[in-house]
Design a protein around this motif. Structure first.
Motif: not given
Length: 152
Positions: A39-48, A65-71, A139-146
């Motif tokens: 999964k990739g990250p989201f900013n608090p406003d929902g943007s990527v 960003h990594a924390r948002s992926v954890g969520l 899509n140029g996301i900063t972080v991806e975590i599985e």
């Protein structure tokens, strides 16, 4: 303690589970292991957030960003399992950071997810992990975590 109670105590609201971005499912269970898709990250406003860590973002920003992926990963666990108390143990995390070649703080970035898992699941959240740098991510996301999770 119930995991849902712990989330409430921490003031954590899980995000909605996004639609898969390709021809895959969010998770596959085999035996007592649940394999979670990256999964990739989201900013608090929902943007990527997109761009390179070490150029466009600091280690601290990428940690968030990594924390948002954890969520999102926890939201997927809840969606698939129905009850987060079925998580017996977070077994393995693979964190990928879209960074400039000379960036070397991938572990500090992926701690954003690892720290969250321990906050939410306690000792059940401690896991083996790899944190690696990538030349690019979808899509140029900063972080991806599985992750791989043992379930009851």
């Amino acid at each position: 303690m119930k995991t849902e109670q712990r989330l409430a105590e921490l003031g954590i609201e899980l995000p909605p589970v996004p639609q898969p971005a390709g021809n895959y499912v969010h998770a596959v269970q085999t035996g007592n292991l649940l394999f979670l898709a990256g999964k990739g990250p989201f900013n608090p406003d929902g943007s990527v957030p997109t761009g390179k860590v070490g150029r466009d973002y600091t280690t601290e920003e990428a940690y968030q960003h990594a924390r948002s992926v954890g969520l999102t990963l926890i939201a997927v666990m809840k969606d698939v399992l129905g009850d987060l108390d079925r998580v017996k143990r977070v077994v393995k995390v693979l964190g990928m950071v879209n960074a400039v070649p000379e960036f070397g703080e991938q572990p500090k970035v992926i701690n954003g997810c690892s720290d969250l898992f321990v906050e939410v699941f306690g000792e059940r959240g401690r896991h083996a992990r790899s944190a690696v740098g990538m030349g690019s991510l979808p899509n140029g996301i900063t972080v991806e975590i599985e992750a791989i999770v043992e379930v009851e």
